[in-house]
Write an enzyme that holds these catalytic residues in place. Structure first.
Site, PDB file in Angstrom:
ATOM      1  N   TYR A 291       0.932  -1.129  -0.116  1.00 21.06           N
ATOM      2  CA  TYR A 291       0.069   0.051   0.012  1.00 21.06           C
ATOM      3  C   TYR A 291       0.866   1.131  -0.279  1.00 21.06           C
ATOM      4  O   TYR A 291       0.515   2.166  -0.744  1.00 21.06           O
ATOM      5  CB  TYR A 291      -0.931  -0.013   1.156  1.00 21.06           C
TER       6      TYR A 291
ATOM      7  N   HIS B  96       1.581   4.238  -2.631  1.00 16.47           N
ATOM      8  CA  HIS B  96       1.306   5.673  -2.685  1.00 16.47           C
ATOM      9  C   HIS B  96       2.557   6.562  -2.702  1.00 16.47           C
ATOM     10  O   HIS B  96       2.531   7.836  -2.483  1.00 16.47           O
ATOM     11  CB  HIS B  96       0.532   6.009  -1.085  1.00 16.47           C
TER      12      HIS B  96
ATOM     13  N   TRP C  79      -8.701   3.695 -10.044  1.00 15.95           N
ATOM     14  CA  TRP C  79      -7.975   3.478  -8.944  1.00 15.95           C
ATOM     15  C   TRP C  79      -8.708   2.973  -7.648  1.00 15.95           C
ATOM     16  O   TRP C  79      -7.873   2.119  -6.910  1.00 15.95           O
ATOM     17  CB  TRP C  79      -7.657   4.941  -8.360  1.00 15.95           C
TER      18      TRP C  79
END
Length: 108
Positions: free
Chosen positions: A18, A22, A75
């Site tokens: 994750y 990002h 997304w």
């Protein structure tokens, strides 16, 4: 301007992936978020818990606008392999925002 906090939770074992996702969010996603009135979005992580701080013109309107954006749909689909979901709060904006308790700069 509205400033609100959200809480989501990661699927076990996806924490590192994750964060990698990002490290560089898609520029086209940021563009549609800005067009929807989102000025800034920050995320902090504690274990599997994610805490989001969102600054926007109107969060409910932004969420409604993003729902129809193909890049945001892609997304959300992409990130669904990492995120269990957002905590729900029926009293919060768009049914998600956490209850605001205190802000130092707002105290006299």
């Amino acid at each position: 301007m509205t400033r609100l906090a959200l809480h989501s939770r990661l699927i076990p074992g996806t924490e590192e992936a994750y964060e990698i996702e990002h490290a560089r969010v898609w520029p086209e996603l940021i563009a549609v978020m800005r067009a929807a009135g989102i000025r800034d979005w920050s995320i902090w992580r504690s274990g599997r818990d994610l805490f989001h701080l969102v600054e926007c013109d109107d969060f409910e309107a932004a969420v409604a606008q993003l729902r129809d954006e193909p890049v945001d749909q892609r997304w959300q689909q992409h990130m669904s392999r990492f995120v269990e979901g957002f905590a729900q709060n029926p009293d919060g904006l768009a049914g998600q925002s956490l209850r605001h308790v205190w802000t130092m700069s707002e105290q006299d």
